[in-house]
Scaffold this active site. Sequence first.
Site, mmCIF file in Angstrom:
data_model
loop_
_atom_site.group_PDB
_atom_site.id
_atom_site.type_symbol
_atom_site.label_atom_id
_atom_site.label_comp_id
_atom_site.label_asym_id
_atom_site.label_seq_id
_atom_site.Cartn_x
_atom_site.Cartn_y
_atom_site.Cartn_z
ATOM 1 N N ARG A 77 -17.961 -55.256 1.602
ATOM 2 C CA ARG A 77 -17.241 -56.430 1.116
ATOM 3 C C ARG A 77 -17.254 -56.520 -0.409
ATOM 4 O O ARG A 77 -16.229 -56.838 -1.043
ATOM 5 C CB ARG A 77 -17.875 -57.699 1.730
ATOM 6 C CG ARG A 77 -17.128 -58.970 1.502
ATOM 7 C CD ARG A 77 -15.843 -59.111 2.304
ATOM 8 N NE ARG A 77 -14.674 -58.741 1.546
ATOM 9 C CZ ARG A 77 -13.654 -58.042 2.029
ATOM 10 N NH1 ARG A 77 -13.642 -57.645 3.291
ATOM 11 N NH2 ARG A 77 -12.652 -57.709 1.250
ATOM 12 N N LYS B 23 -7.858 -65.236 -20.930
ATOM 13 C CA LYS B 23 -7.752 -66.009 -19.682
ATOM 14 C C LYS B 23 -8.179 -65.154 -18.491
ATOM 15 O O LYS B 23 -7.438 -64.983 -17.523
ATOM 16 C CB LYS B 23 -6.317 -66.519 -19.521
ATOM 17 C CG LYS B 23 -5.931 -67.486 -20.640
ATOM 18 C CD LYS B 23 -4.512 -67.996 -20.531
ATOM 19 C CE LYS B 23 -4.218 -68.949 -21.700
ATOM 20 N NZ LYS B 23 -2.821 -69.405 -21.719
ATOM 21 N N LYS C 273 -5.999 -70.748 -34.746
ATOM 22 C CA LYS C 273 -5.064 -71.571 -34.000
ATOM 23 C C LYS C 273 -4.834 -72.915 -34.691
ATOM 24 O O LYS C 273 -5.466 -73.225 -35.697
ATOM 25 C CB LYS C 273 -5.597 -71.796 -32.578
ATOM 26 C CG LYS C 273 -5.746 -70.496 -31.798
ATOM 27 C CD LYS C 273 -5.901 -70.803 -30.311
ATOM 28 C CE LYS C 273 -6.047 -69.500 -29.531
ATOM 29 N NZ LYS C 273 -6.249 -69.744 -28.105
ATOM 30 N N GLU D 1 -1.797 -68.283 -35.590
ATOM 31 C CA GLU D 1 -0.800 -68.784 -34.643
ATOM 32 C C GLU D 1 0.255 -69.597 -35.395
ATOM 33 O O GLU D 1 -0.107 -70.446 -36.209
ATOM 34 C CB GLU D 1 -1.528 -69.672 -33.627
ATOM 35 C CG GLU D 1 -0.678 -70.132 -32.465
ATOM 36 C CD GLU D 1 -1.468 -71.066 -31.531
ATOM 37 O OE1 GLU D 1 -2.348 -70.576 -30.807
ATOM 38 O OE2 GLU D 1 -1.203 -72.284 -31.577
ATOM 39 N N ASP E 192 4.185 -68.410 -31.184
ATOM 40 C CA ASP E 192 3.794 -69.110 -29.968
ATOM 41 C C ASP E 192 4.917 -69.942 -29.380
ATOM 42 O O ASP E 192 5.395 -70.894 -30.010
ATOM 43 C CB ASP E 192 2.592 -70.018 -30.267
ATOM 44 C CG ASP E 192 2.015 -70.590 -28.992
ATOM 45 O OD1 ASP E 192 1.918 -69.838 -27.989
ATOM 46 O OD2 ASP E 192 1.659 -71.779 -28.997
#
Lengths: 274, 274, 274, 274, 274, 274
Positions: free
Chosen positions: A95, A130, A162, A192, A213
């Site tokens: 598993r 992320k 940012k 950014e 962005d």
Amino acid sequence: MFEIERIIRTALQEDIGHGDVTTLATVEKGSSARAQLVAKEDFVLAGIDVAQQVFHLLDPSVAFEKLIEDGQQVSRGEVLAWLKGDAAVLLQGERVALNLLQRMCGVATLTAQFVKAVEGTAATIVDTRKTTPGLRILEKYSVRMGGGTNHRTSLYDGVLIKENHIAAAGGIATAIRRARTQVPHTLKIEVETQTLDEVGEALEAGVDIILLDNMALETMREAVRLIDGRALAEASGGVNLKTVRGIAETGVDLISVGALTHSYRAMDISMLFQ
Amino acid sequence: MFEIERIIRTALQEDIGHGDVTTLATVEKGSSARAQLVAKEDFVLAGIDVAQQVFHLLDPSVAFEKLIEDGQQVSRGEVLAWLKGDAAVLLQGERVALNLLQRMCGVATLTAQFVKAVEGTAATIVDTRKTTPGLRILEKYSVRMGGGTNHRTSLYDGVLIKENHIAAAGGIATAIRRARTQVPHTLKIEVETQTLDEVGEALEAGVDIILLDNMALETMREAVRLIDGRALAEASGGVNLKTVRGIAETGVDLISVGALTHSYRAMDISMLFQ
Amino acid sequence: MFEIERIIRTALQEDIGHGDVTTLATVEKGSSARAQLVAKEDFVLAGIDVAQQVFHLLDPSVAFEKLIEDGQQVSRGEVLAWLKGDAAVLLQGERVALNLLQRMCGVATLTAQFVKAVEGTAATIVDTRKTTPGLRILEKYSVRMGGGTNHRTSLYDGVLIKENHIAAAGGIATAIRRARTQVPHTLKIEVETQTLDEVGEALEAGVDIILLDNMALETMREAVRLIDGRALAEASGGVNLKTVRGIAETGVDLISVGALTHSYRAMDISMLFQ
Amino acid sequence: MFEIERIIRTALQEDIGHGDVTTLATVEKGSSARAQLVAKEDFVLAGIDVAQQVFHLLDPSVAFEKLIEDGQQVSRGEVLAWLKGDAAVLLQGERVALNLLQRMCGVATLTAQFVKAVEGTAATIVDTRKTTPGLRILEKYSVRMGGGTNHRTSLYDGVLIKENHIAAAGGIATAIRRARTQVPHTLKIEVETQTLDEVGEALEAGVDIILLDNMALETMREAVRLIDGRALAEASGGVNLKTVRGIAETGVDLISVGALTHSYRAMDISMLFQ
Amino acid sequence: MFEIERIIRTALQEDIGHGDVTTLATVEKGSSARAQLVAKEDFVLAGIDVAQQVFHLLDPSVAFEKLIEDGQQVSRGEVLAWLKGDAAVLLQGERVALNLLQRMCGVATLTAQFVKAVEGTAATIVDTRKTTPGLRILEKYSVRMGGGTNHRTSLYDGVLIKENHIAAAGGIATAIRRARTQVPHTLKIEVETQTLDEVGEALEAGVDIILLDNMALETMREAVRLIDGRALAEASGGVNLKTVRGIAETGVDLISVGALTHSYRAMDISMLFQ
Amino acid sequence: MFEIERIIRTALQEDIGHGDVTTLATVEKGSSARAQLVAKEDFVLAGIDVAQQVFHLLDPSVAFEKLIEDGQQVSRGEVLAWLKGDAAVLLQGERVALNLLQRMCGVATLTAQFVKAVEGTAATIVDTRKTTPGLRILEKYSVRMGGGTNHRTSLYDGVLIKENHIAAAGGIATAIRRARTQVPHTLKIEVETQTLDEVGEALEAGVDIILLDNMALETMREAVRLIDGRALAEASGGVNLKTVRGIAETGVDLISVGALTHSYRAMDISMLFQ
């Protein structure tokens, strides 16, 4: 360094804990078994060595014959590897090995789709932060296996200024200057931007990479023209398999895609005992 | 016991490592900030306390006001929580908190969809061991928040005799008998079956739960009739949002769904600085 | 992230182990004491918060009043901090706190001497990876407190192509190209050179930083002219307080000094009980 | 027990983190290399097995042929060991192996100088707890390799009653008596003294070792006469290569030298690839 | 240093793992409870602070009012402490707190019986290394609470030359001499003897402590006479509550008793909810 | 999963710490030795593989020939295993190996006595959670070696509703229902009862196991009659070797005995060097 071993140990500990009560009760101690890992759908392989390491951490004497290398395209029905060893060990590792392998293949396969979608343009597909907590090193590796490249790994190996950093520093130029004098000179400075004005300000401050962005394609194209090779142009925001080609055709150098590591689907792989 | 702290520490270590070079360079030491966690789409909330713990592990003095409880349905635009604290801390915890929270909400939301799909039947939606390595405890919790219940957590707190165990033990009856005498009497015995004959054999051996694996709906219905309340009937295999209602209507007690934890999508949540 | 706590815990564990037998036998449980940390020579302070953290890890109720901030010049006789708390705790933390603080001040002070030596030139003093195993994060911080800046922290946050990498890749240009396509775009590429030819080759390949390794001053000057701002020029090798000024005057941008972290002397600091 | 492995793992983790990006990009996977560790100056060797262990922790298949044993005098230009193995592994282990080895040789060499300085006297050179946090076990070992012997390792394996303990206990005699009845009978009792009166008081209380702290040579000589073999006499304070002979000639049994572990210089050692 | 916390964390992890399923299902979140720890038989208390720490590690807000101090004699029915806090926390900590406390009281109580048995003689009761793996620090502490004193804690803080060391070194005198020159001067040298000849040899070599192993009382008495205060005399072997007085009356200084930590019985203590 | 290794590492670290000073000083480096583990009394063997693992963790090259398997009855004088290896390693592992082995044999032997005492009845002897903190997995294994079976391992793999849970839930029926709907369906529900009324209530609520706590034999017999096979009947409280047969003859299915793991005596085993 010892990250992958840490991941596998944690996963085995989590899944086996004080013992596999079913196997202990039903499988004769010392009996051996053979099994194969089989693709149940088409995908790009990533993680075959990790699967092997799962079994080897349980028992170094398990034989594991890898038939396909990471990064290769695999077709439904293909055998990825052969295993032979103590039956209880194969059952106990199954598993965890699949849970890791299926996810890694999922990342590689999704990345390959994005890479294919921008084929012929100058754009490179890169990942983001992320990622699944605890599995970043494996997911970033899988992105490379799918043909993408990695953005900074974490907050320590790349400077990405940012909106909030800009606000805190009091402007784009100040923020860039501060970063230039305070972070190791081995790191590039990325900032950014949301508007062409900001792009201009960043260029003037001598930034190395400009993140565009969530810009409209038209604005993005304009930004690329404005930058004109003086910095790398990276697009982000609203990137999916439908939009990515258009974004790439604006001429940006890089397109970062959060979905590579937060929206992939586990590929279907089985471990079949013989 | 200390599992959630372990998960968060690992994630922070992974994301911050020796330091957030951008924030260190651009944000004045000691400056404070306010931010809110905002839903960018509709979902079932899970993990809000975990998000809080991320910031508190970095700095116990961060104020975190939770506005919505886990298990509740959230609409796009709703504020989940308010934060106030050291600006650098908020910036450094942001990604890890979101990476965890978004995934947990994803699991809860998908589970809620399955639960809704079987509404009115006797079937309960349960999860599997196909969880993200290292995050099982959080994903199983999220399943509960979405209205599902948990199958065994791991190999140690439930007996599930599968095909290979049966083969190793030399038959269903023997395998069940061995488990009955050797595992703690606090655990039920579950056995996987593919045919009605196997269901019959398992019933005769006095098993507690019968897994009906990948059976046609007609066979499954027959199996439920055969079992007739003498054991719990659990369906698995080929379960998705389209098939689940039909499966539930066969009268099974439980439907286990791997997708709950291996095919969810991270919900869209932002942390907005004020 | 949790690196400094890890260092202090390891040091306390190493020094106290199963217990301070002397203090246990001689100091009444619960008796309190006051002490001060005093400079016994002139130096640049670094590590005062680390010293505090040592005592707080032993006992959060120890009062620690810091009188001087890291980065400041301290004179012999100055009191760095006041402590008040359980006598046994102060006695048990003393050696570890001093062992750390004295070394950190040593690094900061030596760095400040190098920085002063190149005052008025364009050169920045940077450190290397020749740090004390396990204490790198503290030593790199101390370098900053002494007025230097940090080179890459480790093998993961900077690309430095050395002789052996060049040999393995089959030439400077190939090595640089490979790095450019495979490492995160957030990292600059640095290459080590021994001759002007190599400098030229590196420039042509578009490298970001050129390490001038052990070059004669004349050659170095020539290299700086050749580079002409198209890359950062970093000098290394044979750097000491006597040679550093001459090196700086060649016009290099950076001078990396191994001695900052491998040849410093622990500053003399005492903890005096009142 | 597992201390040395802990030190090496920490150092490798610190230096390699999520990966050596330069080597990954430039060195073909699976290519092998040969290298030698070479002395660039004269010194006493200590740590050659630790260097080996660094490479073996990375990859047990690295061949490491040790040519010289710890404790031996090495001359500039001598080869300490040959290595053969995966090129990437040798490159990744190089810095950590050298960082440890160079420091350990530094301690051994400095100790040997002190030992030589007191040759012919009855004094033994011993170390202190002023060691580098986290590396004590290696530094104490290196002291032995240089011909010194070890004082107590830590607060748990030796009783050293200092000024503050005496004050807390209410006098030398009380402090000694308390220690005698409360600490394991396997430990000797040592007490710090500043005056001949204190020496007398300690003797009367039946102490095992008397530390003569920062005494003038004349006083020290007097103290030794007073002690007359009834306890061990240990000198400390203001010990350096210029003063140590004079101190030894007072007849003390032991001279403890903090500098052995806090003021050594890393020896110059290179790893040369062939 | 952090040993006791390590013990408690391990025990809680072992007992609670991924969660207390019973309490989770039956006890309302946030409900509070009161309980008391009550002696169900007479014993010497040891471990009351450890019990408190168990609950505080689970939840720092639990109120724990200690009514009796470690080292005191407790009678059946006495309340040792009052607790108040989250009901789930009290239920989850109960077993671990009792498992530790009951064992520690067992050690202290048994020790007190041995101490009482030799009352009026010069003999001190000391423990051995025959402790429960992982709990040594708590058991040695409990011995002290029962009125005994500690032998060396481990192999690192005491020299005990046994038969096999003597054989390996080639004789008692050689073994003692080697130890004298190689181990820290802060440690005494103890040697195990079986005959009076060996006692004589050990004395001549200037040993600090002589272990009289499994000697007949008569021989032991003779040995004590022979030693005549020039070394400490320690008896071991065949010591129980019936034999210990006779052994003490031979005049030995110390009697080491393995049973203190390997043959104690857990004292009966209950946690009663109010 | 890695629990046993964790136990052994902790024990070795505890016993050896920074080094075995006696062996280091007296035993020539590299000298080899042979030894045997010998039973000094009759007992049931448990832990022989754990003993082997102790030596192998210290040095994988130690030869360890096991002569008897766990679970077998051993007579005084029998050799359990032969060892051959580095003399220092054998000396350093001796105490830890014996400390573990002697305790495990103690548990197995005591269990075997209880099992023998109920021979011919239908009752099974089971253990409890009253185990030595940190050693539960070894003690539960030893219970099986002695012929007993295991109750739930911990709070996570069995539901046992006690008095306080019942009070908190507001009654037996409610508590059982809550558990049924909230805990994994793989776990049985057990409830503690003191009276026949409670037994009846529990039966009605459909509980799986009924704990008859501290009931008089007559009541217990009545309870068994009442239950009549509809649930498992488990006796607990006041169980010892004198009372256990009577309890078994009431017809209960299970008898749980805390003494198995909290009142055993370490068996006498020696390691004899040849």
